[in-house]
Design a protein around this motif. Structure first.
Motif, PDB file in Angstrom:
ATOM      1  N   GLN A 170      15.714  -7.014 -21.916  1.00 56.03           N
ATOM      2  CA  GLN A 170      15.961  -6.201 -20.732  1.00 56.03           C
ATOM      3  C   GLN A 170      15.636  -7.013 -19.493  1.00 56.03           C
ATOM      4  N   ALA A 171      16.657  -7.290 -18.701  1.00 58.43           N
ATOM      5  CA  ALA A 171      16.464  -8.159 -17.534  1.00 58.43           C
ATOM      6  C   ALA A 171      16.296  -7.386 -16.236  1.00 58.43           C
ATOM      7  N   GLU A 172      16.525  -6.078 -16.244  1.00 60.29           N
ATOM      8  CA  GLU A 172      16.587  -5.331 -14.994  1.00 60.29           C
ATOM      9  C   GLU A 172      15.297  -4.643 -14.602  1.00 60.29           C
ATOM     10  N   SER A 173      14.269  -4.690 -15.440  1.00 64.57           N
ATOM     11  CA  SER A 173      13.039  -3.969 -15.106  1.00 64.57           C
ATOM     12  C   SER A 173      12.360  -4.612 -13.906  1.00 64.57           C
ATOM     13  N   THR A 174      11.749  -3.792 -13.079  1.00 62.92           N
ATOM     14  CA  THR A 174      11.105  -4.254 -11.850  1.00 62.92           C
ATOM     15  C   THR A 174       9.595  -4.097 -11.970  1.00 62.92           C
ATOM     16  N   GLY A 175       8.923  -4.183 -10.845  1.00 63.18           N
ATOM     17  CA  GLY A 175       7.482  -3.983 -10.852  1.00 63.18           C
ATOM     18  C   GLY A 175       7.081  -2.519 -10.890  1.00 63.18           C
ATOM     19  N   PHE A 176       8.060  -1.618 -10.922  1.00 62.76           N
ATOM     20  CA  PHE A 176       7.775  -0.185 -10.961  1.00 62.76           C
ATOM     21  C   PHE A 176       6.937   0.136 -12.193  1.00 62.76           C
ATOM     22  N   PHE A 177       5.741   0.706 -11.968  1.00 62.28           N
ATOM     23  CA  PHE A 177       4.781   1.008 -13.039  1.00 62.28           C
ATOM     24  C   PHE A 177       4.348  -0.245 -13.802  1.00 62.28           C
TER      25      PHE A 177
ATOM     26  N   ALA B 236       0.816  -1.213   0.000  1.00 59.59           N
ATOM     27  CA  ALA B 236       0.000   0.000   0.000  1.00 59.59           C
ATOM     28  C   ALA B 236       0.850   1.262   0.000  1.00 59.59           C
ATOM     29  N   LEU B 237       2.074   1.153   0.513  1.00 59.61           N
ATOM     30  CA  LEU B 237       2.952   2.331   0.583  1.00 59.61           C
ATOM     31  C   LEU B 237       3.803   2.495  -0.664  1.00 59.61           C
ATOM     32  N   ASN B 238       3.721   1.542  -1.579  1.00 63.97           N
ATOM     33  CA  ASN B 238       4.469   1.630  -2.842  1.00 63.97           C
ATOM     34  C   ASN B 238       3.468   1.867  -3.972  1.00 63.97           C
ATOM     35  N   ILE B 239       2.981   3.087  -4.030  1.00 63.48           N
ATOM     36  CA  ILE B 239       1.871   3.408  -4.926  1.00 63.48           C
ATOM     37  C   ILE B 239       2.214   3.140  -6.387  1.00 63.48           C
ATOM     38  N   LEU B 240       3.447   3.378  -6.785  1.00 66.94           N
ATOM     39  CA  LEU B 240       3.807   3.239  -8.192  1.00 66.94           C
ATOM     40  C   LEU B 240       4.294   1.838  -8.549  1.00 66.94           C
ATOM     41  N   THR B 241       4.185   0.922  -7.606  1.00 68.27           N
ATOM     42  CA  THR B 241       4.484  -0.486  -7.879  1.00 68.27           C
ATOM     43  C   THR B 241       3.183  -1.258  -7.655  1.00 68.27           C
TER      44      THR B 241
END
Length: 351
Positions: free
Chosen positions: A145-152, A99-104
């Motif tokens: 691209q292997a480095e992308s995360t759950g960001f957005f 809940a505190l990671n709004i952009l993930t």
């Protein structure tokens, strides 16, 4: 007047979304391949078709809709993220609380984030000639691209975007209208028979190809259709074959999605038509119930996998029925159908 065909499609799809999420942990609870196969089968078409329909109904210059979806996303990210933290014993003020990671986006909320981003960028992307091919090429290259995360929810935003653009392309050319409830019954039946033939052929082909694979391959191929990982994880044995593998995935998904849609009846179906009308309610709220189910119910509580699948499908159907019931819809409406126009009117009055 709403189109029952589109609502029926969305109603069936959202039921399969709930069923698929209930099924996630069951794949490892039994030794046979049935749960793994069913899981793979669902993900070959249900989200691609959902996204194609979203693209089909996309219209430009709907800024208030974007704002509304973002407000809905933030509210449900807080609600569902906090619920997950509670069930896992995570302190609500901890950074581990989604809940505190709004952009993930938390779990299934990636789709809402993706819709918001696609709504913003699509008016500019469609200015390009051959924009579907450009998006597909970019998605295939992004697989390296292997480095992308759950960001957005960046990976899924990029990898699923071609389906959204295909839906938009079909809308501009009224392609789906060609299939939409022809007046003559013979034509309707012809489309349905054709859709059934293509869907069945692809399903049997997929099943036949998987019969020659090792059991662990179901996980890898299932993840291909979910676009979860880069090539180095999805096809670690031959990373440079990744674009070709994903090109096959796109082709199979598009064909299965369209053929599945053609099999859906166009008349009003009490449960599915209503579920399609309130599909966003189901999509948002089912996460709350699925998290609770997984927190308190063992992944494999039935003696055989096929019984487990039947029970879970029944649970999924019951979840959908509860969420689309009039009292629940009325209760949830302020949290799902937020009227941002009221805020705009207040702003205009003050100015």
């Amino acid at each position: 007047m709403r189109n029952h065909w589109y609502d029926n499609i969305k109603g069936v799809l959202v039921l399969l979304v709930v069923f698929g999420h209930l099924l996630t942990d069951v794949r490892g609870a039994y030794d046979d391949i049935l749960p793994k196969w069913v899981y793979l089968f669902l993900y070959t078409f249900h989200m691609p078709l959902f996204i194609m329909l979203s693209g089909y109904f996309f219209r430009e210059n709907r800024y208030l809709r974007v704002i509304q979806l973002f407000v809905v996303y933030v509210i449900w990210q807080v609600i569902l993220g906090s619920w997950f933290a509670f069930t896992e014993g995570i302190p609500l003020l901890s950074l581990e609380n989604p809940a505190l990671n709004i952009l993930t986006p938390y779990w299934a909320l990636w789709y809402l984030m993706a819709i918001i981003i696609w709504y913003v960028i699509t008016p500019y992307v469609t200015q390009l000639k051959g924009y579907v091919l450009f998006a597909l090429l970019f998605a295939l290259l992004f697989g390296f691209q292997a480095e992308s995360t759950g960001f957005f929810a960046l990976r899924k935003v990029i990898m699923f975007y071609p389906f959204f653009l295909i839906g938009n392309w079909m809308s501009e050319r009224n392609t789906l209208n060609f299939f939409e409830l022809p007046k003559r019954a013979e034509q309707r039946n012809r489309y349905r028979i054709g859709g059934f033939a293509v869907f069945t052929t692809l399903t049997l082909g997929l099943l036949a190809s998987m019969s020659f694979q090792q059991e662990g391959t179901f996980y890898h191929i299932g993840n291909l259709f979910k676009f979860r990982f880069a090539y180095e994880s999805a096809v670690p044995e031959a990373i440079w074959s990744g674009p070709f593998a994903f090109l096959i995935v796109y082709t199979v998904s598009i064909l299965m999605a369209i053929s599945f849609a053609l099999m859906i009846p166009g008349r009003e179906l009490p449960v599915f038509t209503r579920a399609g009308k309130y599909s966003l309610y189901v999509y948002l709220v089912h996460v709350f119930l699925v998290v609770a189910w997984k927190a308190f119910i063992p992944a494999g509580f039935m003696p055989t996998s096929w019984l487990q699948l039947l029970v879970l499908f029944g649970v999924a159907f019951l979840i959908v029925l509860v969420i689309i019931s009039p009292p629940v819809v009325k209760l949830l409406k302020p949290l799902v159908e937020i009227d941002v126009r009221r805020a705009q009117d207040v702003k205009d009055v003050k100015s």
